[in-house]
Design a protein around this motif. Structure first.
Motif, PDB file in Angstrom:
ATOM      1  N   VAL A  60       0.838  -1.199   0.000  1.00 35.46           N
ATOM      2  CA  VAL A  60       0.000   0.000   0.000  1.00 35.46           C
ATOM      3  C   VAL A  60       0.872   1.249   0.000  1.00 35.46           C
ATOM      4  O   VAL A  60       0.680   2.171  -0.800  1.00 35.46           O
ATOM      5  CB  VAL A  60      -0.958  -0.001   1.213  1.00 35.46           C
ATOM      6  N   GLU A  61       1.851   1.289   0.881  1.00 34.43           N
ATOM      7  CA  GLU A  61       2.699   2.478   0.973  1.00 34.43           C
ATOM      8  C   GLU A  61       3.608   2.618  -0.245  1.00 34.43           C
ATOM      9  O   GLU A  61       3.820   3.733  -0.747  1.00 34.43           O
ATOM     10  CB  GLU A  61       3.512   2.442   2.259  1.00 34.43           C
ATOM     11  N   VAL A  62       4.142   1.500  -0.725  1.00 34.56           N
ATOM     12  CA  VAL A  62       4.992   1.572  -1.918  1.00 34.56           C
ATOM     13  C   VAL A  62       4.201   2.094  -3.111  1.00 34.56           C
ATOM     14  O   VAL A  62       4.670   2.960  -3.867  1.00 34.56           O
ATOM     15  CB  VAL A  62       5.601   0.188  -2.227  1.00 34.56           C
ATOM     16  N   LEU A  63       2.982   1.600  -3.294  1.00 35.28           N
ATOM     17  CA  LEU A  63       2.180   2.037  -4.440  1.00 35.28           C
ATOM     18  C   LEU A  63       1.707   3.470  -4.283  1.00 35.28           C
ATOM     19  O   LEU A  63       1.623   4.215  -5.275  1.00 35.28           O
ATOM     20  CB  LEU A  63       1.009   1.087  -4.653  1.00 35.28           C
ATOM     21  N   ARG A  64       1.382   3.893  -3.076  1.00 37.78           N
ATOM     22  CA  ARG A  64       1.027   5.306  -2.878  1.00 37.78           C
ATOM     23  C   ARG A  64       2.155   6.217  -3.345  1.00 37.78           C
ATOM     24  O   ARG A  64       1.926   7.204  -4.053  1.00 37.78           O
ATOM     25  CB  ARG A  64       0.722   5.574  -1.405  1.00 37.78           C
ATOM     26  N   GLU A  65       3.369   5.891  -2.928  1.00 35.90           N
ATOM     27  CA  GLU A  65       4.513   6.704  -3.320  1.00 35.90           C
ATOM     28  C   GLU A  65       4.779   6.608  -4.819  1.00 35.90           C
ATOM     29  O   GLU A  65       5.139   7.590  -5.465  1.00 35.90           O
ATOM     30  CB  GLU A  65       5.753   6.270  -2.534  1.00 35.90           C
ATOM     31  N   THR A  66       4.570   5.424  -5.388  1.00 32.49           N
ATOM     32  CA  THR A  66       4.787   5.230  -6.824  1.00 32.49           C
ATOM     33  C   THR A  66       3.814   6.058  -7.647  1.00 32.49           C
ATOM     34  O   THR A  66       4.208   6.771  -8.582  1.00 32.49           O
ATOM     35  CB  THR A  66       4.646   3.739  -7.186  1.00 32.49           C
ATOM     36  N   PHE A  67       2.529   5.998  -7.307  1.00 28.11           N
ATOM     37  CA  PHE A  67       1.528   6.751  -8.059  1.00 28.11           C
ATOM     38  C   PHE A  67       1.695   8.250  -7.847  1.00 28.11           C
ATOM     39  O   PHE A  67       1.480   9.037  -8.775  1.00 28.11           O
ATOM     40  CB  PHE A  67       0.122   6.295  -7.661  1.00 28.11           C
ATOM     41  N   LYS A  68       2.068   8.638  -6.654  1.00 25.29           N
ATOM     42  CA  LYS A  68       2.304  10.061  -6.388  1.00 25.29           C
ATOM     43  C   LYS A  68       3.433  10.591  -7.249  1.00 25.29           C
ATOM     44  O   LYS A  68       3.312  11.655  -7.879  1.00 25.29           O
ATOM     45  CB  LYS A  68       2.633  10.252  -4.905  1.00 25.29           C
ATOM     46  N   ARG A  69       4.528   9.847  -7.292  1.00 26.87           N
ATOM     47  CA  ARG A  69       5.679  10.298  -8.072  1.00 26.87           C
ATOM     48  C   ARG A  69       5.375  10.282  -9.566  1.00 26.87           C
ATOM     49  O   ARG A  69       5.841  11.155 -10.304  1.00 26.87           O
ATOM     50  CB  ARG A  69       6.897   9.425  -7.764  1.00 26.87           C
ATOM     51  N   ALA A  70       4.596   9.311 -10.023  1.00 27.78           N
ATOM     52  CA  ALA A  70       4.249   9.236 -11.450  1.00 27.78           C
ATOM     53  C   ALA A  70       3.151  10.223 -11.821  1.00 27.78           C
ATOM     54  O   ALA A  70       2.912  10.469 -13.013  1.00 27.78           O
ATOM     55  CB  ALA A  70       3.817   7.824 -11.807  1.00 27.78           C
ATOM     56  N   GLY A  71       2.460  10.789 -10.832  1.00 28.70           N
ATOM     57  CA  GLY A  71       1.390  11.745 -11.109  1.00 28.70           C
ATOM     58  C   GLY A  71       0.175  11.110 -11.746  1.00 28.70           C
ATOM     59  O   GLY A  71      -0.507  11.730 -12.563  1.00 28.70           O
ATOM     60  N   ILE A  72      -0.125   9.867 -11.363  1.00 32.91           N
ATOM     61  CA  ILE A  72      -1.220   9.122 -11.979  1.00 32.91           C
ATOM     62  C   ILE A  72      -2.358   8.977 -10.968  1.00 32.91           C
ATOM     63  O   ILE A  72      -2.132   8.564  -9.827  1.00 32.91           O
ATOM     64  CB  ILE A  72      -0.732   7.746 -12.465  1.00 32.91           C
ATOM     65  N   PRO A  73      -3.603   9.306 -11.357  1.00 30.92           N
ATOM     66  CA  PRO A  73      -4.731   9.222 -10.422  1.00 30.92           C
ATOM     67  C   PRO A  73      -5.173   7.781 -10.184  1.00 30.92           C
ATOM     68  O   PRO A  73      -5.095   6.942 -11.072  1.00 30.92           O
ATOM     69  CB  PRO A  73      -5.837  10.017 -11.128  1.00 30.92           C
ATOM     70  N   TYR A  74      -5.649   7.532  -8.975  1.00 31.38           N
ATOM     71  CA  TYR A  74      -6.042   6.172  -8.614  1.00 31.38           C
ATOM     72  C   TYR A  74      -6.942   6.216  -7.389  1.00 31.38           C
ATOM     73  O   TYR A  74      -7.051   7.218  -6.691  1.00 31.38           O
ATOM     74  CB  TYR A  74      -4.801   5.335  -8.281  1.00 31.38           C
ATOM     75  N   SER A  75      -7.579   5.083  -7.115  1.00 27.41           N
ATOM     76  CA  SER A  75      -8.215   4.842  -5.823  1.00 27.41           C
ATOM     77  C   SER A  75      -7.827   3.443  -5.381  1.00 27.41           C
ATOM     78  O   SER A  75      -7.467   2.594  -6.201  1.00 27.41           O
ATOM     79  CB  SER A  75      -9.740   4.964  -5.923  1.00 27.41           C
ATOM     80  N   MET A  76      -7.892   3.192  -4.075  1.00 23.93           N
ATOM     81  CA  MET A  76      -7.608   1.871  -3.524  1.00 23.93           C
ATOM     82  C   MET A  76      -8.831   1.371  -2.767  1.00 23.93           C
ATOM     83  O   MET A  76      -9.401   2.106  -1.962  1.00 23.93           O
ATOM     84  CB  MET A  76      -6.424   1.904  -2.560  1.00 23.93           C
ATOM     85  N   THR A  77      -9.206   0.144  -3.026  1.00 29.33           N
ATOM     86  CA  THR A  77     -10.308  -0.496  -2.295  1.00 29.33           C
ATOM     87  C   THR A  77      -9.913  -1.916  -1.917  1.00 29.33           C
ATOM     88  O   THR A  77      -9.447  -2.673  -2.767  1.00 29.33           O
ATOM     89  CB  THR A  77     -11.594  -0.536  -3.148  1.00 29.33           C
ATOM     90  N   LEU A  78     -10.089  -2.239  -0.668  1.00 27.15           N
ATOM     91  CA  LEU A  78      -9.846  -3.595  -0.188  1.00 27.15           C
ATOM     92  C   LEU A  78     -11.181  -4.306  -0.086  1.00 27.15           C
ATOM     93  O   LEU A  78     -12.117  -3.803   0.544  1.00 27.15           O
ATOM     94  CB  LEU A  78      -9.137  -3.552   1.170  1.00 27.15           C
ATOM     95  N   ARG A  79     -11.262  -5.456  -0.759  1.00 30.00           N
ATOM     96  CA  ARG A  79     -12.496  -6.253  -0.780  1.00 30.00           C
ATOM     97  C   ARG A  79     -12.165  -7.717  -0.514  1.00 30.00           C
ATOM     98  O   ARG A  79     -11.012  -8.102  -0.457  1.00 30.00           O
ATOM     99  CB  ARG A  79     -13.195  -6.142  -2.150  1.00 30.00           C
ATOM    100  N   PHE A  80     -13.197  -8.508  -0.441  1.00 29.57           N
ATOM    101  CA  PHE A  80     -13.084  -9.949  -0.205  1.00 29.57           C
ATOM    102  C   PHE A  80     -14.179 -10.632  -1.019  1.00 29.57           C
ATOM    103  O   PHE A  80     -15.282 -10.086  -1.132  1.00 29.57           O
ATOM    104  CB  PHE A  80     -13.276 -10.224   1.307  1.00 29.57           C
ATOM    105  N   PRO A  81     -13.934 -11.770  -1.645  1.00 30.21           N
ATOM    106  CA  PRO A  81     -12.720 -12.574  -1.624  1.00 30.21           C
ATOM    107  C   PRO A  81     -11.760 -12.228  -2.755  1.00 30.21           C
ATOM    108  O   PRO A  81     -12.101 -11.495  -3.683  1.00 30.21           O
ATOM    109  CB  PRO A  81     -13.269 -13.988  -1.800  1.00 30.21           C
TER     110      PRO A  81
END
Length: 254
Positions: A60-81
């Motif tokens: 989660v933290e690695v991807l947050r920093e990756t998307f921030k640095r790349a300037g690419i919009p996103y959302s994160m959702t945790l679901r199951f299964p």
């Protein structure tokens, strides 16, 4: 209905888009789906649903920093299964799922960003177990617990083993502790982390049978430029030591 919910969630919670990304995919944030898979991705409240800032973990933290640095919009959702979010990513052009092992049978199904971290495949036993193994074939006579639709479970099945499947991998920790299974096929460090979350420790590794790397898997319709920008940003973070610092933060505490 679920797909519509995720798309509306993404529109309402997306990060600010950079002009570079807008030129590649106007107004479209990436919808990143994940599951509880500590220490890489997990809900802060331990539940099977969480959004954006209510997620934590190495990936989660690695991807947050990756998307921030790349300037690419996103959302994160945790679901199951897991099976559901994996299939949603295969079916929807602006979706991604993390973390997942990059293995040959999945290679052509996605576009990949990573690696984010290792996930060795191991067989765990109770500390007092007399089981000793030198090969996976020797495990065939034992009751092996595994996680539904997980790549480890599927690999065991392809090799002729018949794992006992559960819907939540931490249930295998409880079953192993209770003697309902003899071995637990899981990842390292994920398995030990999951066991500690449910108050169990003291398992031992009796076999390490594969080494895997975990990635962000993106739907094949995601533009190549977006994938390249994300990969370049992640490579930069790794070169600067930021990825290692994030890993240490989680693995040193637990």
């Amino acid at each position: 209905m679920f797909k519509g919910f995720l798309l509306s969630l993404a529109a309402g919670t997306m990060c600010l888009a950079s002009s570079a990304y807008s030129a590649q995919a106007p107004g479209t944030p990436l919808v990143l789906l994940t599951e509880n898979f500590p220490p890489y991705n997990m809900a802060k409240n331990g539940k099977n649903f969480a959004q954006n800032q209510n997620l934590e973990g190495i990936a989660v933290e690695v991807l947050r920093e990756t998307f921030k640095r790349a300037g690419i919009p996103y959302s994160m959702t945790l679901r199951f299964p897991w099976e559901r979010i994996y299939n949603l990513t295969l079916e929807n052009p602006d979706y991604g799922v993390f973390v997942t092992a990059r293995v040959p049978e999945r290679e052509a199904l996605f576009k990949w960003v990573g690696p984010i971290g290792p996930d060795d495949w191991v067989l765990l036993a109770r500390a007092d177990s007399p089981i000793e193994l030198t090969s996976l074939e020797q495990a065939g006579k034992y009751r092996i617990g595994a996680y539904k639709s997980d790549v480890i479970a599927m690999s065991l099945e392809r090799q002729g083993l018949k794992p006992v499947i559960v819907l939540r991998d931490q249930d295998n920790a409880r079953k192993l502790q209770a003697g309902q299974i003899d071995l637990w096929a899981t990842g390292d460090p994920a398995g030990r982390f999951l066991a500690r979350q449910v108050g169990i420790s003291g398992f031992k590794t009796v076999l390490r049978f594969n080494k895997a790397q975990l990635y962000l898997a993106l739907n094949k319709e995601v533009p190549d430029e977006v994938v390249s920008n994300l990969q370049a940003a992640l490579d930069q973070l790794r070169a600067e030591g930021i990825v290692d610092k994030i890993r240490e933060k989680y693995l040193s505490i637990h």
